[in-house]
Design a protein around this motif. Structure first.
Motif: not given
Ligand code: 5GP
Ligand code: ZN
Length: 114
Positions: A105, A80-81, A107-111, A83, A35, A77
């Motif tokens: 962080g 924004r969020g 970028r958008r993390m996948h779940w 992980r 990331a 980050i």
């Protein structure tokens, strides 16, 4: 521990882009970032896996989260969020047997994670 690459990074016997260090923890850039922000936070004490964390290590492990928060803020980050991941044993994908928190962080993390 002599054959542990993260012990060697903590002892500065192996190079790494160190972002933060104090008496008990070190944070450095992951060599193969997954990331835009990918930092590893480790204790200086060698602990092989999450399963090896003892009661006496509770404050130390809590401190790793404090360092991770600091990294997230420094990297911009935090709001924004991001992980935090600690893999444990082969099926998780753990490759280095010295505990480390991945701070991911930017970028958008996948779940669910893969
Ligand atoms: P694990 O799979 O054990 O949870 O994560 C190990 C991480 O350590 C991986 O993301 C990998 O890219 C990183 N890594 C492995 N060897 C080195 C190294 O020598 N230097 C740095 N900076 N990162 C490393
Ligand atoms: Zn180690």
């Amino acid at each position: 521990m002599t054959d542990c690459i993260f012990c060697k990074i903590a002892e500065r016997k192996l190079p790494a882009k160190i972002l933060y260090e104090d008496n008990t923890a070190v944070a450095f850039e992951d060599i193969a970032p997954q990331a835009p922000v990918h930092v590893l936070v480790i204790p200086k004490k060698h602990i092989s896996t999450a399963l090896d964390i003892k009661e006496e290590d509770n404050a130390l492990v809590g401190h790793l989260y404090q360092v991770a928060n600091r990294i997230a803020k420094d990297k911009g980050i935090a709001e924004r969020g991001f992980r935090l991941v600690m893999n444990c044993n082969p099926e998780s994908g753990q490759a280095v047997y010295h505990i480390h928190l991945h701070v991911l962080g930017g970028r958008r993390m996948h779940w669910p994670p893969g």
